[in-house]
Enzyme design. Structure first.
Site, short mmCIF file in Angstrom:
data_model
loop_
_atom_site.label_atom_id
_atom_site.label_comp_id
_atom_site.label_asym_id
_atom_site.label_seq_id
_atom_site.Cartn_x
_atom_site.Cartn_y
_atom_site.Cartn_z
N GLU A 174 -3.44 -14.27 10.31
CA GLU A 174 -4.75 -14.84 9.97
C GLU A 174 -4.64 -16.20 9.29
OE1 GLU A 174 -5.94 -12.40 6.04
OE2 GLU A 174 -5.04 -11.20 7.63
N GLY B 160 5.53 -7.43 8.08
CA GLY B 160 6.14 -8.51 8.86
C GLY B 160 5.13 -9.50 9.39
N PRO B 161 5.16 -9.78 10.70
CA PRO B 161 4.30 -10.83 11.27
C PRO B 161 2.82 -10.58 11.08
CG PRO B 161 5.30 -9.50 13.01
CD PRO B 161 5.99 -9.13 11.73
N ASP C 198 -0.75 -7.39 -7.85
CA ASP C 198 0.16 -8.53 -7.73
C ASP C 198 -0.62 -9.79 -7.39
OD1 ASP C 198 3.18 -9.42 -7.25
OD2 ASP C 198 1.95 -10.30 -5.67
N LEU D 182 -6.34 2.30 2.36
CA LEU D 182 -6.01 2.12 0.95
C LEU D 182 -5.39 3.39 0.39
CD1 LEU D 182 -8.90 0.27 -0.96
CD2 LEU D 182 -6.48 -0.34 -0.92
N HIS E 168 7.53 -18.51 -9.02
CA HIS E 168 7.10 -18.20 -7.65
C HIS E 168 8.12 -18.64 -6.59
CE1 HIS E 168 3.13 -17.48 -5.28
NE2 HIS E 168 4.16 -17.07 -4.58
N GLN F 267 -4.07 5.91 2.14
CA GLN F 267 -2.82 6.20 2.84
C GLN F 267 -1.65 5.40 2.26
OE1 GLN F 267 -3.50 5.35 6.97
NE2 GLN F 267 -4.68 7.22 7.35
N LYS G 160 2.27 -15.18 -11.11
CA LYS G 160 3.38 -16.10 -10.86
C LYS G 160 3.06 -17.53 -11.27
CE LYS G 160 4.10 -13.25 -6.76
NZ LYS G 160 2.71 -12.74 -6.67
N SER H 143 1.13 -9.95 8.55
CA SER H 143 0.60 -10.60 7.36
C SER H 143 0.24 -12.06 7.58
CB SER H 143 1.63 -10.50 6.21
OG SER H 143 1.99 -9.16 5.97
N SER I 129 -5.45 -3.84 1.71
CA SER I 129 -6.28 -3.39 2.83
C SER I 129 -7.72 -3.36 2.39
CB SER I 129 -5.85 -1.99 3.29
OG SER I 129 -6.68 -1.54 4.34
N ASN J 96 11.57 -15.21 -4.43
CA ASN J 96 12.16 -16.05 -3.38
C ASN J 96 13.48 -16.69 -3.80
OD1 ASN J 96 9.92 -15.78 -1.42
ND2 ASN J 96 8.75 -16.87 -2.99
#
Length: 324
Positions: free
Chosen positions: A224, A218-219, A43, A281, A110, A283, A77, A221, A275, A167
């Site tokens: 960083e 969630g948060p 993606d 990866l 997008h 998992q 996108k 992501s 990851s 979105n």
């Protein structure tokens, strides 16, 4: 690998690899390794600024005999500054060429907002919305219908195979469905236990629109990112550490990450985690080996706060209030 049937007739893997925030310098190797691990869905997006490198990783895997082109599913996108018909079509051709592939599997609008045209070479990640100070943000009068018509022509011309949106709200989807000549194959949304979006998910699935959820953790992501982008994320518990997620993970002898991913896929929603950890990866790819009970799914969904982290009405210095 489990997949979702798109309205266009093509199959999309239900677990993929997301390229958001993947360093341009390591993208080719990251994609190549992900393919060796078993990933087939990638993606991307224009504003991630790593499409060329991702394509290099795919082409190397094809050249080495790991996969054929038909085994790989590429989503990318159209960015907000290119919604006018002539710009949308030119960008799609340019993005396909950047990937170095003969077609794009799935091409998405997008965000449901048109911004004034900026020459592509002036739009550089990580200034996602034009420039670091967001001074270049200016909306443009381009209806979604014009952009969608351009995407339909791209399908006609064989540049992309399936088209969709990201979105979008239920209202925008209903409007789009009223004039779409080509099927709306996919909706990509922010989706995690703090933002369950039940009504939107139900509506899209009722209309045969496949859903991909991003930021499933969630948060986590957003931690960083620069301060304005992570402000909301800093004020809530990390889902990996949440007692409900921890309890369910322990019951199934699995990781909190797998619980979060499986919660999504059991709702029929594709996921696109990334990851850099080789074990994780693998998992993430095996998430469907876990099966959550109905009560566990409901307990996770009950964590919903309606809390959106990817909200340009909140983090931009010149807000774009898409979700308000």
């Amino acid at each position: 690998m489990a997949s979702i049937k798109l309205a266009s007739g093509y199959d999309m893997p239900i677990v993929g690899f997301g390229l958001w925030k993947v360093d341009q310098n390591t993208t080719a190797d990251t994609v190549y390794h992900a393919i060796k691990t078993g990933y087939r869905l990638f993606d991307g997006a224009y504003d991630y600024q790593n499409e060329k490198e991702a394509g290099e990783g795919i082409k190397k895997a094809i050249a080495d005999g790991l996969v054929k082109r038909g085994d790989i599913f590429v989503t990318t996108k159209l960015w907000n500054n290119y919604h006018k018909k002539e710009h949308a079509k030119a960008m799609a051709y340019a993005q396909r060429d950047a990937w170095g592939l003969d077609y794009i599997d799935l091409y998405l609008i997008h965000f449901p907002v048109a911004l004034k045209y900026i020459e592509p070479e002036k739009l550089r990640y990580p200034a996602w919305w034009g420039d670091a100070e967001h001074k270049m943000i200016e909306t443009d009068k381009v209806p979604i219908m014009e952009t969608w018509r351009a995407l339909e022509e791209l399908v006609d011309e064989g540049v992309v195979r399936s088209i969709g949106v990201s979105n979008f709200s239920t209202q925008l989807l209903y409007d789009l469905l009223s004039y779409a000549r080509r099927p709306v194959s996919s909706l990509q949304i922010e989706h995690h236990p703090y933002l369950v979006q039940d009504t939107l998910v139900t509506m899209a699935q009722e209309e045969g629109i496949a859903i991909t959820g991003y930021s499933t953790f969630g948060p986590q992501s957003f931690m960083e990112l620069p301060p304005s982008f992570r402000a909301r994320a800093e004020n809530v518990p990390m889902l990996f550490d949440h007692p409900v997620i921890q309890k369910i993970a322990k019951a199934h002898r699995t990781s909190p990450g797998q619980v979060l991913l499986r919660w999504a896929t059991q709702r029929g929603i594709a996921v696109i985690p990334k990851s850099n950890n080789k074990a994780r990866l693998q998992q993430n790819l095996e998430v469907n080996n876990v099966s959550l009970e109905k009560a566990e799914l409901e307990e996770i969904s009950a964590l919903d706060r309606g809390l959106r982290f990817n909200d340009p009405g909140f983090y931009l210095k010149k807000p774009i209030r898409i979700f308000d």
